[in-house]
Write a protein that holds these residues in place. Structure first.
Motif, PDB file in Angstrom:
ATOM      1  N   THR A   1     -25.481   0.332  46.494  1.00 28.64           N
ATOM      2  CA  THR A   1     -24.413   0.226  47.482  1.00 28.64           C
ATOM      3  C   THR A   1     -24.015  -1.231  47.655  1.00 28.64           C
ATOM      4  N   GLU A   2     -22.786  -1.420  48.068  1.00 26.17           N
ATOM      5  CA  GLU A   2     -22.306  -2.742  48.451  1.00 26.17           C
ATOM      6  C   GLU A   2     -21.408  -2.566  49.656  1.00 26.17           C
ATOM      7  N   GLN A   3     -21.530  -3.488  50.617  1.00 30.39           N
ATOM      8  CA  GLN A   3     -20.761  -3.373  51.850  1.00 30.39           C
ATOM      9  C   GLN A   3     -19.835  -4.565  52.008  1.00 30.39           C
ATOM     10  N   ALA A   4     -18.626  -4.278  52.446  1.00 32.32           N
ATOM     11  CA  ALA A   4     -17.654  -5.309  52.796  1.00 32.32           C
ATOM     12  C   ALA A   4     -16.953  -4.846  54.068  1.00 32.32           C
ATOM     13  N   GLY A   5     -17.128  -5.565  55.149  1.00 31.39           N
ATOM     14  CA  GLY A   5     -16.553  -5.147  56.422  1.00 31.39           C
ATOM     15  C   GLY A   5     -17.073  -3.787  56.836  1.00 31.39           C
ATOM     16  N   ASP A   6     -16.158  -2.879  57.149  1.00 31.85           N
ATOM     17  CA  ASP A   6     -16.542  -1.543  57.609  1.00 31.85           C
ATOM     18  C   ASP A   6     -16.662  -0.533  56.471  1.00 31.85           C
ATOM     19  N   VAL A   7     -16.697  -1.007  55.234  1.00 37.69           N
ATOM     20  CA  VAL A   7     -16.727  -0.104  54.081  1.00 37.69           C
ATOM     21  C   VAL A   7     -18.001  -0.307  53.281  1.00 37.69           C
ATOM     22  N   VAL A   8     -18.690   0.807  53.008  1.00 40.48           N
ATOM     23  CA  VAL A   8     -19.823   0.805  52.083  1.00 40.48           C
ATOM     24  C   VAL A   8     -19.411   1.588  50.847  1.00 40.48           C
ATOM     25  N   ARG A   9     -19.564   0.985  49.696  1.00 41.34           N
ATOM     26  CA  ARG A   9     -19.231   1.627  48.424  1.00 41.34           C
ATOM     27  C   ARG A   9     -20.522   2.023  47.729  1.00 41.34           C
ATOM     28  N   ILE A  10     -20.639   3.296  47.341  1.00 35.25           N
ATOM     29  CA  ILE A  10     -21.803   3.788  46.602  1.00 35.25           C
ATOM     30  C   ILE A  10     -21.366   3.987  45.163  1.00 35.25           C
ATOM     31  N   TYR A  11     -22.144   3.474  44.224  1.00 38.17           N
ATOM     32  CA  TYR A  11     -21.701   3.533  42.828  1.00 38.17           C
ATOM     33  C   TYR A  11     -22.872   3.741  41.873  1.00 38.17           C
ATOM     34  N   ASP A  12     -22.540   4.180  40.680  1.00 45.29           N
ATOM     35  CA  ASP A  12     -23.479   4.367  39.578  1.00 45.29           C
ATOM     36  C   ASP A  12     -23.708   3.001  38.928  1.00 45.29           C
ATOM     37  N   THR A  13     -24.954   2.559  38.873  1.00 45.99           N
ATOM     38  CA  THR A  13     -25.220   1.205  38.374  1.00 45.99           C
ATOM     39  C   THR A  13     -25.058   1.083  36.862  1.00 45.99           C
ATOM     40  N   VAL A  14     -25.064   2.205  36.154  1.00 43.47           N
ATOM     41  CA  VAL A  14     -24.906   2.153  34.698  1.00 43.47           C
ATOM     42  C   VAL A  14     -23.431   2.114  34.322  1.00 43.47           C
ATOM     43  N   THR A  15     -22.641   2.990  34.941  1.00 44.47           N
ATOM     44  CA  THR A  15     -21.214   3.072  34.599  1.00 44.47           C
ATOM     45  C   THR A  15     -20.334   2.247  35.524  1.00 44.47           C
ATOM     46  N   ALA A  16     -20.884   1.858  36.661  1.00 45.31           N
ATOM     47  CA  ALA A  16     -20.138   1.125  37.699  1.00 45.31           C
ATOM     48  C   ALA A  16     -19.081   1.988  38.370  1.00 45.31           C
TER      49      ALA A  16
END
Length: 221
Positions: free
Chosen positions: A29-44
């Motif tokens: 996960t990565e957070q910026a402000g009020d948004v958390v993005r969940i992503y696949d670390t292999v494919t991004a």
């Protein structure tokens, strides 16, 4: 695909967005402000987003469980993603997720003594292959189909899948799976009236009346 949900009891003022099913790859996960993005670390590739303090961005949004965002609301969320430094990756999905289906065929599963492989006509003249284990499913029925992207009342999400090696793209639903009042406890799908056209968006109130009528018929026997 965009699956949106609210759960005020567990995640106050947070909109949960899913854009892809979980993968076997590690997630981050990565957070910026009020948004958390969940992503696949292999494919991004993104798997989902959490939008905190969503009432600040979509003050008109209400509900509990799955919610359906308009194109305007999705555009506002994309603007938020851009503002905090993420890519605008959301696309509106306005198609109904629960529809009336017509069972065109039902055949024995090649590797099971209780599963059947059905071909079910839904909306837009699309036919879905759905593996079903209900003992009462049969050709010619009108049934309730939870399509890919549907969120069941218990929170289960319908994703593409396979049962014993056979592709299944949806679920033929039982009354209890739809959390309808006075749903029968016995195992079996909900069979809807034959005069409802295939592809009609599912009406929970109408289905509750169908269940009540079926219960009344059984009680009179």
């Amino acid at each position: 695909m965009l699956i949106s949900s609210l759960n005020a009891a567990a995640f106050a003022d947070t909109l949960i967005l899913l854009v892809a099913p979980d993968t076997a790859n590690p997630q981050a996960t990565e957070q910026a402000g009020d948004v958390v993005r969940i992503y696949d670390t292999v494919t991004a590739q993104p798997l989902g987003f959490n939008i905190f303090h969503v009432s600040q961005y979509l003050p008109e949004l209400t509900g509990n469980g799955q919610v359906f965002l308009t194109e305007t609301q999705v555009e506002r969320l994309n603007q938020l993603l851009t503002q905090v430094g993420f890519t605008a990756e959301l696309a509106a999905d306005l198609s109904p997720k629960f529809v009336i289906g017509y069972v065109k065929s039902a055949e024995a599963h090649p590797d099971s003594d209780h599963l059947q492989v059905t071909q079910v006509e839904v909306d837009h003249e699309q036919t879905l292959q759905i593996v079903c284990g209900a003992p009462n499913v049969a050709q010619g029925q009108k049934v309730v189909v939870a399509k890919i992207g549907a969120m069941m009342p218990n929170g289960q999400i319908i994703w593409p899948g396979a049962l014993r090696g056979v592709t299944s793209d949806g679920m033929i639903s039982a009354a209890r799976e739809l959390a309808l009042p006075n749903a029968p406890k016995q195992h079996g799908i909900l069979v809807m009236p034959a005069d409802i056209p295939a592809g009609t968006p599912f009406d929970f109130d109408q289905a509750a009346a169908v269940v009540a009528a079926q219960n009344a018929d059984k009680a009179s026997i």
